[in-house]
Write a protein that holds these residues in place. Structure first.
Motif, PDB file in Angstrom:
ATOM      1  N   LYS A 295       0.814  -1.220   0.000  1.00  0.00           N
ATOM      2  CA  LYS A 295       0.000   0.000   0.000  1.00  0.00           C
ATOM      3  C   LYS A 295       0.846   1.267   0.000  1.00  0.00           C
ATOM      4  O   LYS A 295       0.328   2.366   0.029  1.00  0.00           O
ATOM      5  CB  LYS A 295      -0.934   0.000   1.207  1.00  0.00           C
ATOM      6  CG  LYS A 295      -1.943  -1.128   1.153  1.00  0.00           C
ATOM      7  CD  LYS A 295      -2.845  -1.123   2.353  1.00  0.00           C
ATOM      8  CE  LYS A 295      -3.810  -2.304   2.256  1.00  0.00           C
ATOM      9  NZ  LYS A 295      -4.659  -2.392   3.417  1.00  0.00           N
ATOM     10  N   SER A 296       2.156   1.122  -0.042  1.00  0.00           N
ATOM     11  CA  SER A 296       3.055   2.270   0.000  1.00  0.00           C
ATOM     12  C   SER A 296       3.316   2.794  -1.411  1.00  0.00           C
ATOM     13  O   SER A 296       3.522   2.032  -2.346  1.00  0.00           O
ATOM     14  CB  SER A 296       4.388   1.868   0.636  1.00  0.00           C
ATOM     15  OG  SER A 296       5.301   2.921   0.551  1.00  0.00           O
ATOM     16  N   PHE A 297       3.297   4.099  -1.550  1.00  0.00           N
ATOM     17  CA  PHE A 297       3.603   4.723  -2.829  1.00  0.00           C
ATOM     18  C   PHE A 297       4.935   5.472  -2.752  1.00  0.00           C
ATOM     19  O   PHE A 297       5.172   6.414  -3.484  1.00  0.00           O
ATOM     20  CB  PHE A 297       2.485   5.679  -3.249  1.00  0.00           C
ATOM     21  CG  PHE A 297       1.210   4.955  -3.561  1.00  0.00           C
ATOM     22  CD1 PHE A 297       1.084   4.229  -4.729  1.00  0.00           C
ATOM     23  CD2 PHE A 297       0.152   4.983  -2.676  1.00  0.00           C
ATOM     24  CE1 PHE A 297      -0.082   3.543  -5.017  1.00  0.00           C
ATOM     25  CE2 PHE A 297      -1.022   4.306  -2.952  1.00  0.00           C
ATOM     26  CZ  PHE A 297      -1.144   3.582  -4.128  1.00  0.00           C
ATOM     27  N   SER A 298       5.797   5.058  -1.854  1.00  0.00           N
ATOM     28  CA  SER A 298       7.088   5.719  -1.684  1.00  0.00           C
ATOM     29  C   SER A 298       8.067   5.239  -2.762  1.00  0.00           C
ATOM     30  O   SER A 298       7.905   4.177  -3.341  1.00  0.00           O
ATOM     31  CB  SER A 298       7.641   5.428  -0.294  1.00  0.00           C
ATOM     32  OG  SER A 298       7.750   4.043  -0.103  1.00  0.00           O
ATOM     33  N   PRO A 299       9.091   6.027  -3.020  1.00  0.00           N
ATOM     34  CA  PRO A 299      10.048   5.655  -4.061  1.00  0.00           C
ATOM     35  C   PRO A 299      10.950   4.500  -3.648  1.00  0.00           C
ATOM     36  O   PRO A 299      11.178   4.261  -2.464  1.00  0.00           O
ATOM     37  CB  PRO A 299      10.864   6.936  -4.252  1.00  0.00           C
ATOM     38  CG  PRO A 299      10.717   7.691  -2.986  1.00  0.00           C
ATOM     39  CD  PRO A 299       9.380   7.331  -2.427  1.00  0.00           C
ATOM     40  N   SER A 300      11.441   3.808  -4.651  1.00  0.00           N
ATOM     41  CA  SER A 300      12.428   2.756  -4.437  1.00  0.00           C
ATOM     42  C   SER A 300      13.349   2.737  -5.645  1.00  0.00           C
ATOM     43  O   SER A 300      12.941   3.059  -6.756  1.00  0.00           O
ATOM     44  CB  SER A 300      11.751   1.397  -4.259  1.00  0.00           C
ATOM     45  OG  SER A 300      11.106   1.005  -5.447  1.00  0.00           O
ATOM     46  N   PHE A 301      14.605   2.412  -5.405  1.00  0.00           N
ATOM     47  CA  PHE A 301      15.553   2.291  -6.507  1.00  0.00           C
ATOM     48  C   PHE A 301      16.698   1.382  -6.085  1.00  0.00           C
ATOM     49  O   PHE A 301      16.878   1.096  -4.906  1.00  0.00           O
ATOM     50  CB  PHE A 301      16.079   3.659  -6.957  1.00  0.00           C
ATOM     51  CG  PHE A 301      16.839   4.424  -5.909  1.00  0.00           C
ATOM     52  CD1 PHE A 301      18.219   4.299  -5.792  1.00  0.00           C
ATOM     53  CD2 PHE A 301      16.176   5.278  -5.036  1.00  0.00           C
ATOM     54  CE1 PHE A 301      18.919   5.005  -4.828  1.00  0.00           C
ATOM     55  CE2 PHE A 301      16.871   5.995  -4.072  1.00  0.00           C
ATOM     56  CZ  PHE A 301      18.249   5.855  -3.963  1.00  0.00           C
ATOM     57  N   ASP A 302      17.449   0.931  -7.065  1.00  0.00           N
ATOM     58  CA  ASP A 302      18.604   0.078  -6.813  1.00  0.00           C
ATOM     59  C   ASP A 302      19.883   0.835  -7.136  1.00  0.00           C
ATOM     60  O   ASP A 302      19.919   1.659  -8.051  1.00  0.00           O
ATOM     61  CB  ASP A 302      18.560  -1.176  -7.683  1.00  0.00           C
ATOM     62  CG  ASP A 302      17.508  -2.172  -7.232  1.00  0.00           C
ATOM     63  OD1 ASP A 302      16.926  -1.973  -6.152  1.00  0.00           O
ATOM     64  OD2 ASP A 302      17.267  -3.143  -7.968  1.00  0.00           O
ATOM     65  N   ILE A 303      20.919   0.530  -6.388  1.00  0.00           N
ATOM     66  CA  ILE A 303      22.265   1.005  -6.681  1.00  0.00           C
ATOM     67  C   ILE A 303      23.048  -0.225  -7.126  1.00  0.00           C
ATOM     68  O   ILE A 303      23.197  -1.174  -6.358  1.00  0.00           O
ATOM     69  CB  ILE A 303      22.918   1.654  -5.441  1.00  0.00           C
ATOM     70  CG1 ILE A 303      22.124   2.889  -5.016  1.00  0.00           C
ATOM     71  CG2 ILE A 303      24.374   2.008  -5.733  1.00  0.00           C
ATOM     72  CD1 ILE A 303      22.610   3.528  -3.732  1.00  0.00           C
ATOM     73  N   ASN A 304      23.477  -0.223  -8.362  1.00  0.00           N
ATOM     74  CA  ASN A 304      24.160  -1.395  -8.915  1.00  0.00           C
ATOM     75  C   ASN A 304      25.670  -1.289  -8.744  1.00  0.00           C
ATOM     76  O   ASN A 304      26.418  -1.110  -9.691  1.00  0.00           O
ATOM     77  CB  ASN A 304      23.791  -1.558 -10.393  1.00  0.00           C
ATOM     78  CG  ASN A 304      22.324  -1.869 -10.556  1.00  0.00           C
ATOM     79  OD1 ASN A 304      21.799  -2.741  -9.883  1.00  0.00           O
ATOM     80  ND2 ASN A 304      21.650  -1.147 -11.418  1.00  0.00           N
ATOM     81  N   LEU A 305      26.087  -1.380  -7.509  1.00  0.00           N
ATOM     82  CA  LEU A 305      27.507  -1.375  -7.147  1.00  0.00           C
ATOM     83  C   LEU A 305      27.730  -2.468  -6.108  1.00  0.00           C
ATOM     84  O   LEU A 305      26.804  -2.897  -5.439  1.00  0.00           O
ATOM     85  CB  LEU A 305      27.913  -0.027  -6.541  1.00  0.00           C
ATOM     86  CG  LEU A 305      27.864   1.179  -7.466  1.00  0.00           C
ATOM     87  CD1 LEU A 305      28.064   2.455  -6.671  1.00  0.00           C
ATOM     88  CD2 LEU A 305      28.906   1.073  -8.554  1.00  0.00           C
ATOM     89  N   GLY A 306      28.945  -2.866  -5.945  1.00  0.00           N
ATOM     90  CA  GLY A 306      29.268  -3.872  -4.937  1.00  0.00           C
ATOM     91  C   GLY A 306      29.424  -3.246  -3.570  1.00  0.00           C
ATOM     92  O   GLY A 306      28.520  -2.606  -3.038  1.00  0.00           O
ATOM     93  N   CYS A 307      30.583  -3.371  -3.008  1.00  0.00           N
ATOM     94  CA  CYS A 307      30.855  -2.908  -1.646  1.00  0.00           C
ATOM     95  C   CYS A 307      30.637  -1.413  -1.461  1.00  0.00           C
ATOM     96  O   CYS A 307      30.094  -0.984  -0.459  1.00  0.00           O
ATOM     97  CB  CYS A 307      32.285  -3.258  -1.253  1.00  0.00           C
ATOM     98  SG  CYS A 307      32.625  -5.025  -1.307  1.00  0.00           S
ATOM     99  N   SER A 308      31.042  -0.611  -2.429  1.00  0.00           N
ATOM    100  CA  SER A 308      30.880   0.844  -2.286  1.00  0.00           C
ATOM    101  C   SER A 308      29.417   1.253  -2.335  1.00  0.00           C
ATOM    102  O   SER A 308      29.058   2.332  -1.878  1.00  0.00           O
ATOM    103  CB  SER A 308      31.670   1.575  -3.374  1.00  0.00           C
ATOM    104  OG  SER A 308      31.196   1.207  -4.659  1.00  0.00           O
ATOM    105  N   GLY A 309      28.544   0.409  -2.861  1.00  0.00           N
ATOM    106  CA  GLY A 309      27.120   0.725  -2.895  1.00  0.00           C
ATOM    107  C   GLY A 309      26.534   0.931  -1.514  1.00  0.00           C
ATOM    108  O   GLY A 309      25.617   1.721  -1.331  1.00  0.00           O
ATOM    109  N   PHE A 310      27.053   0.223  -0.522  1.00  0.00           N
ATOM    110  CA  PHE A 310      26.593   0.397   0.856  1.00  0.00           C
ATOM    111  C   PHE A 310      26.839   1.817   1.311  1.00  0.00           C
ATOM    112  O   PHE A 310      25.961   2.460   1.907  1.00  0.00           O
ATOM    113  CB  PHE A 310      27.300  -0.606   1.777  1.00  0.00           C
ATOM    114  CG  PHE A 310      26.942  -0.440   3.226  1.00  0.00           C
ATOM    115  CD1 PHE A 310      25.716  -0.858   3.702  1.00  0.00           C
ATOM    116  CD2 PHE A 310      27.840   0.134   4.104  1.00  0.00           C
ATOM    117  CE1 PHE A 310      25.380  -0.701   5.056  1.00  0.00           C
ATOM    118  CE2 PHE A 310      27.517   0.296   5.449  1.00  0.00           C
ATOM    119  CZ  PHE A 310      26.286  -0.132   5.910  1.00  0.00           C
ATOM    120  N   VAL A 311      28.014   2.354   1.025  1.00  0.00           N
ATOM    121  CA  VAL A 311      28.347   3.716   1.416  1.00  0.00           C
ATOM    122  C   VAL A 311      27.481   4.717   0.660  1.00  0.00           C
ATOM    123  O   VAL A 311      26.959   5.671   1.244  1.00  0.00           O
ATOM    124  CB  VAL A 311      29.851   4.006   1.171  1.00  0.00           C
ATOM    125  CG1 VAL A 311      30.193   5.442   1.535  1.00  0.00           C
ATOM    126  CG2 VAL A 311      30.706   3.031   1.973  1.00  0.00           C
TER     127      VAL A 311
END
Length: 119
Positions: free
Chosen positions: A99-115
């Motif tokens: 029921k949420s209309f909030s945004p979502s996206f992916d960061i396609n990086l390895g370890c640095s993606g966490f940062v």
């Protein structure tokens, strides 16, 4: 709804590998000294049935277990997603927060993606 400061969900691969078992033979540094310098004695490898989406699903379920929360933003970070469209976080949002209309996206990086996701 609850706000979850500094909360984490965890999912590890099914296969635990001890670094002492994979030390390179003939190295200049003896394995015990090398392992002490590394500071990590084991790692986890996903089984053939586990992919980034499955591990993310398990970690998100662990995070929200027993809580009623709302999602303001969902960020997925992986370098190994199985499909590009729809993105992984959109599939997780549809499953866990329908029921949420909030945004979502992916960061396609390895370890640095966490940062990057923390910023």
């Amino acid at each position: 709804m609850a706000y979850l400061p500094a909360s984490f969900g965890v999912a590890l691969g099914d296969n635990k590998i001890l670094n002492s078992e994979v030390c390179i033979s003939g190295a200049e540094t003896p394995p015990p000294a090398l392992l002490k310098r590394i500071g990590i004695d084991s790692r986890y490898l996903a089984s053939s049935g586990q992919d980034a989406l499955e591990l993310s699903r398990t970690a998100l379920a662990d995070l929200i277990k027993g809580r009623e929360i709302d999602c303001d933003l969902l960020i997925g970070v992986t370098q190994t997603q199985q499909i590009q469209f729809p993105h992984m976080s959109a599939m997780l949002q549809a499953e866990f927060f329908p029921k949420s209309f909030s945004p979502s996206f992916d960061i396609n990086l390895g370890c640095s993606g966490f940062v990057y996701a923390l910023l």
